[in-house]
Every structure is written in C-alpha cells, then in structure tokens.
Design an enzyme around this catalytic site. Structure first.
Site, mmCIF file in Angstrom:
data_model
loop_
_atom_site.group_PDB
_atom_site.id
_atom_site.type_symbol
_atom_site.label_atom_id
_atom_site.label_comp_id
_atom_site.label_asym_id
_atom_site.label_seq_id
_atom_site.Cartn_x
_atom_site.Cartn_y
_atom_site.Cartn_z
ATOM 1 C CD GLU A 279 0.362 0.223 -12.391
ATOM 2 O OE1 GLU A 279 0.773 -0.292 -11.351
ATOM 3 O OE2 GLU A 279 -0.830 0.141 -12.776
HETATM 4 C C1 ACM Z 1 -1.510 3.594 -10.031
HETATM 5 O O1 ACM Z 1 -1.673 3.176 -8.882
HETATM 6 N N1 ACM Z 1 -1.037 2.808 -10.954
HETATM 7 C C2 ACM Z 1 -1.822 4.951 -10.393
#
Ligand code: ACM
Length: 664
Positions: A311
């Site tokens: 992310e």
């Molecule tokens: C995640 O759920 N961003 C690893």
C-alpha cells in the site's frame, strides 16, 4: 408448507465423535478409556531430552489439572502404578526452528496408558496438544478415549499475524496469543511491529524510533527475547515485520530525513492509507536500513525477515522533484518500478544479514531473486502467479480476522483453492501454507482474544488437516469444544465478552443486553471504517465491540428453521418470543447506560421481526389462505431491519426471513 415430519438423526449406536481441532491426518478409535485422575501428574520422558520437553510435560499436567479441576503437581503421582503417559522422542529439532521441520507424531491411547512417539520435540508438542484436547468427561469421570492417531501437518507454514502497532498489545497479550496458537498447532507468529500509528520495538542503534514513535508503548529487546523463547518452547517461529517503504510515519517522527517529503512528522492517529514513504533515492536511507536491519536480524533468530511493502500510494514520490529527477536519470518508469528498485536494494540488505526476505504481494517484481517469500493479501491468484514464477508464498487473503466474517467463511478458503488449484505439483509445493491476519484498528488487548478466537482455530484446521476435512457443521461442533479448552488455557474470549456486556449494562441487568448481543454482528469488511472516522483513541466499548463475528445463537436458530420439524416449532417460538419481548426489558438498562443508547433502534427492529416471525409460525400451524398483503408488508419490514444500525447487522434477520417465506 406443512411442517416436515421429524427426521430421525440418531444412529443406532454411538459413533466415535472426537473433539479434536485440527482433525488429525489419521485416527483409529479403539475400545475403552484411559482414566484421568489425580495420578495423571506423571508424564515420563524417554529418548532425546531437553529442557523444552520437561517444560512441555509440566505444562501438559498443569493444563490437564485446569481442564479437569483436579489439583496436580507435575511429577507427583499418587500411587501411580505406571506413568499414564509415556513419551518417546528420537532426536532434537533444528536449533532455530525452520519451515522444513518434521512435526509428525503418533499417539496411542489404551485403557491402561498412553504413548506418544515423535521424531523430534516439535512432534511431541503437537501430540501433547492432541492428548489434552482428547481429555473429556463422561458418566464415569474424566478420561481419554482409546485411540491411535498418526498425524502430520498438510502445510509447513501455519501462522497468525498480529498488528501490535495500531493498538498496542503488551507482552502478556502476545504470550496468551502464543498459548492459543500452540493449542491448535500453529507454528508462525508474525509480529507486525511498525506502522504509521506506532513503532513498537526498542532499537538501541536508533532510539528515537521508539522514543518518539511509540507514546512509550513498545517492547524492550529483553521482552522480545522473552517472547521468542516463549514461542520456541511451544514450537512457534517468530517473524518480525517492519513495513516499508510505506506505513512508516512513526519512523519519521524521530528520523524525518528517511521520508520523501520534509517533516516534521507526528504519530498518525487516524486509520487508512497515508502518503508518507521512505525516500528510495537517497543512499542514506539504505545506510540506515542496513544498520537497523542488522540490529533486528541479530535479535530475531528466524531465517525469514518481513519487510512489508504494501500500500504505497506514491504521492510523496510524485511531489518530490529530486525523486522524479532520479527516476528519469535511472530510467525508472513509474512508482511501481521505483518501489521494485527499493525492494531489490532492501532484499540485498536482508540477505547480507543472513535472512530471507518475506513481504506482501507488492514485493514481487520480475528481477527479484526467487528465494523470497510472498504473503498474498490480495488473493490466491497473486500466490499462483508467484508459484508459476518460481517464488514461494503463503495465503492471507480470505483469512483477515478483522473483517468480521464467520469461521465458516474462512474455513472455506484453501491455500490451494481457486487460483492455485490448477498449479502443477511442483508449483503447489511452493504454496507453503497461510497466515490469518489480526489488524488492530478496532482491537485492544481487551478485545484481542474475542477477535482472534475461536475463529482462528477453524483456520488452523485448514492449514493442518487433510484438504477433504470440510464438514462445516462438524467444524462448529468441535470449535465449541476447542473454545472451552482455550479458556482453560487462559484465553479470555468468553470471559472478556461477559465483562464487556456487564460494562454495557452499567449497573443494570445484563440478560437483555446479552439477548441483543447474541443476535447482532459487526458490519463486515471495511464498512466500519467507512461508517464514520475513527482514530486511535476512539472508545471501543460499544455493542459492536462486544458483538461476535459469528453468532452461535443465530446458527442454532437457523438450523431449527432449516429443519422445522414438529419438535422444532416450540423452540422456534420460544426464541422469537424472547426476542420480541426483549425490547421492553432494555429501557431500564438503557436509562443508566449511555453506551447502549445507540442500540435502541436495532433492538426495536429485532422486536418487530420477531413478532413477524411469530405470525409466520401461527400461519404455518393453521390453514389460513395465502395472503399477498401480509407477505409484502413483512418483506418491507425485513428489508428495513436488514440495514446496519450503530454499525451492527441484525444477523438473525435471514433465518426469520426464511421462516416468513415458508409461511407464505
Ligand atoms: C495489507 O492488508 N495491506 C497487507
């Protein structure tokens, strides 16, 4: 529809129904029982011995004592003619537990004694947990049914990831979690130690990490060693995760020069995905990481080291002219390639310090060496793609405990299902197993056990037991037994729940609060975060926090409605009457509890649909003609009651709807 005639479900003789979870690879029942009484306290160890085995034998006695309520002192058998349990261990396991260990064991129980054989201490540990689960009470007293079990895991990697960063989880909570993990034969504790919201471990090299990034809530290195030793004693590996280059705001409070935009930075208090990311273009970033990873690699003995990688939104990179210039100069096309460059550099550092790198899906790029491990949070397809490229992986997608799904939901997810099902045999070998994830946006130490257990046990079975062990009803039956066992081990998912209900009730009656709590569930997926903004200090003391993701009451009620035999109808009526009338019992409690005020509406909806369910029962039991207006009105009512209220779902709505449709 006429009520069906009752179906005779009882077999003419009792089948052997064990309570084991995970189900062993092979189990052969035999006749009789080994009695468990005060003499059980004596477990004899033969063959290879080490302190870990002595401790495990003492712990087994202690756990049997707790489960049975019979006081025992390990090694002090009263008049024991022979040791009730004899253990044979052949040789040691690896000095640092690896993902390739033999965890098999053989357990034979006869009415005169039990014998546990294992190649190494890990198998002994697993077999002892099986023995403990087998202890039960019958009309003659406590005992273990005679049986022969030959057991080994399906997958070598069976983990739980715990986020101790968004909400802080002290060492005691980690240890309790490890106790639960050992009970269901999990073998990897993945410790998510750093986040935007906190840096949770002491660095001696870079002390501003914890001093400025943790609000004083972090583990000392001595505590970390204590946790690792505790885990090793239970046959559990410990893998630290330091998420980078994103999820790193807390690092930047003390070391803003690591970031891609100038500071100053503060610990993040909100939940979500944020812009701050390490600067992948400065050599100083890698010098820092080299020193930091070196320090942590020495502290954590496991062969794997988790660098996160998920992310990264790239906004800080886009906004920094120097970073854009670097990308042009190095022919780096976009942020994905820039992250690949960063990850490749970090992989070199991790390897230099003697470790293999593990990270989330995003770490995979075409020039990455194949000795890394991918943890797929995005789905089985990513895992299958990695396996085809020659990269090993583990599955976490489908095992997110924070999303509020039922045990049955997670149980249906298989690391070798979906995208991985048509891999070749060699490629399948690269799928090492899976990890459940407990992200802690809405989890405090108080809530931890109820959010992890007992659902985690069902996932543990998916990782350990043969692939064809898929009977959901039997899973739930055994989950009930394992849940009780876990409380004896010191887990608090049941006891904390009761305390939370009492808090919600203020000084008032708990019963009507419990009645409501048992038929509601938290909204699923990320709906809670989307419902309204939360931060790290938002109270987590509401009905949604107490409510379980998986309501046993609703499951039982739904089973009655599914079957609807003549003998089920009075019980259905009892439940519906209780729910209809509960709304009138709540006001005196609510009058003294600000925490319950938001639940008036869902309680009223419960009452209304229960009343509709009672009308449906009356119709089922009479010869009233079809009535289109009645059903239309009830459907509209159900549709309204289905809407989340106070972030809660009325989870008894679907079976009541079924009842109403049956009465049509
Ligand atoms: C995640 O759920 N961003 C690893």
């Amino acid at each position: 529809m006429m009520p069906k005639a009752p179906i005779l479900l009882m077999a003419p003789f009792a089948l052997f129904a064990h309570d084991l979870m995970p189900v062993p690879a092979k189990l052969q029942p035999a006749a009789g029982r080994l009695r468990i009484d005060r003499n059980f306290a004596f477990v004899q160890l033969n063959g290879y011995r080490e302190p870990r085995l002595e401790a495990a034998a003492a712990r087994l006695v202690e756990h049997v004592a707790r489960k049975t309520g019979i006081p025992m002192a390990p090694g002090i058998g009263v008049h024991a003619p022979a040791p009730p349990l004899v253990v044979y261990c052949d040789h040691s396991s690896a000095p640092v537990q690896t993902a390739q260990e033999d965890e098999s064991y053989r357990l034979t129980v006869t009415p005169v004694g039990a014998r546990l054989d294992a190649p190494n201490p890990l198998g002994v540990l697993r077999g002892m947990e099986t023995f403990l689960q087998l202890v039960d009470l019958d009309a003659a007293g406590f005992g273990v049914p005679a049986v022969t079990i030959e057991d080994h895991p399906r997958f070598p990697w069976r983990g739980l990831m715990l986020d101790v960063a968004r909400h802080w989880m002290p060492l005691a909570d980690v240890k309790r979690t490890l106790d639960g993990m050992a009970a269901v034969k999990l073998n990897v504790f993945h410790w998510h130690l750093s986040e935007n919201q906190g840096f949770r471990i002491e660095s001696k090299r870079f002390p501003k990490l914890q001093e400025m990034g943790s609000d004083g809530q972090y583990y000392t290195q001595d505590q970390v060693r204590e946790a690792i030793a505790y885990a090793r004693d239970r046959g559990i590996r410990v893998i630290p995760e330091f998420d980078m280059p994103g999820h790193t705001t807390a690092w930047f409070v003390g070391y803003p020069e690591l970031a891609s935009a100038p500071g100053p930075y503060q610990i993040e208090r909100q939940w979500g995905i944020f812009d701050p990311a390490m600067d992948p273009t400065r050599e100083e970033t890698y010098q820092f990481l080299d020193a930091f990873i070196g320090e942590m690699a020495a502290l954590f003995p496991d062969e794997y080291f988790h660098i996160g990688g998920d992310e990264v939104n790239g906004k800080q990179w886009d906004a920094n002219p120097r970073i854009r210039k670097f990308m042009r100069a190095h022919g780096i096309k976009g942020n994905e390639d820039l992250q690949a460059y960063f990850t490749r550099r970090v992989q070199g550092i991790v390897e230099k310090h003697g470790k293999k790198m593990i990270g989330w899906d995003e770490i995979l790029s075409k020039d990455m060496p194949h000795n890394i491990l991918v943890q797929s949070w995005r789905g089985p397809k990513a895992l299958a793609d990695a396996a085809r490229q020659g990269v090993s992986g583990i599955l976490s997608n489908g095992y997110y405990l924070d999303l509020g799904y039922s045990a049955a939901h997670h149980y249906a997810v298989d690391p070798l299902g979906d995208g991985a099902a048509d891999l070749s045999a060699d490629e399948k070998q690269r799928v090492l197993g899976g990890e459940a994830c407990m992200w802690s946006e809405f989890v405090t130490p108080e809530l931890l056990d109820a959010r992890v257990w007992p659902r985690m046990a069902a996932i543990a079975e998916r990782f350990w037991s043969p692939q064809n062990v898929t009977d959901v009803a039997d899973m739930y039956r055994r989950l009930g037994a394992v849940s009780r066992d876990l409380e004896w081990l010191g887990l608090t998912h049941v006891s904390e729940y009761e305390k939370m209900l009492a808090r919600l009730a203020g000084g008032g009656q708990v019963a009507p609060v419990r009645t409501l709590a048992e038929v509601v569930e938290p909204v699923k997926d990320y709906a809670r975060e989307e419902a309204h903004p939360y931060d790290a200090f938002a109270p987590l003391n509401r009905l949604i926090d107490a409510a379980r993701a998986d309501s046993e009451t609703v499951r039982r009620f739904a089973a009655l409605v599914d079957r609807m035999g003549a003998e089920d109808l009075p019980r259905i009526r009892e439940w519906l009457t209780l729910w209809r009338d509960n709304h009138a019992r709540l006001p005196p409690v609510m009058a003294n509890s600000a925490l319950l005020a938001e639940d008036a509406e869902i309680s009223k909806n419960l009452s209304a649909i229960a009343e509709a369910g009672l009308q449906a029962l009356d119709r089922l039991q009479s010869t009233q003609p079809r009535d289109a207006a009645w059903i239309a009105e009830k459907r509209a009512l159900l549709d309204r009651a289905k809407q989340p209220k106070a972030e809660l779902l009325l989870s008894v709505e679907p079976p009541i709807r079924k009842l109403i449709e049956a009465a049509r």
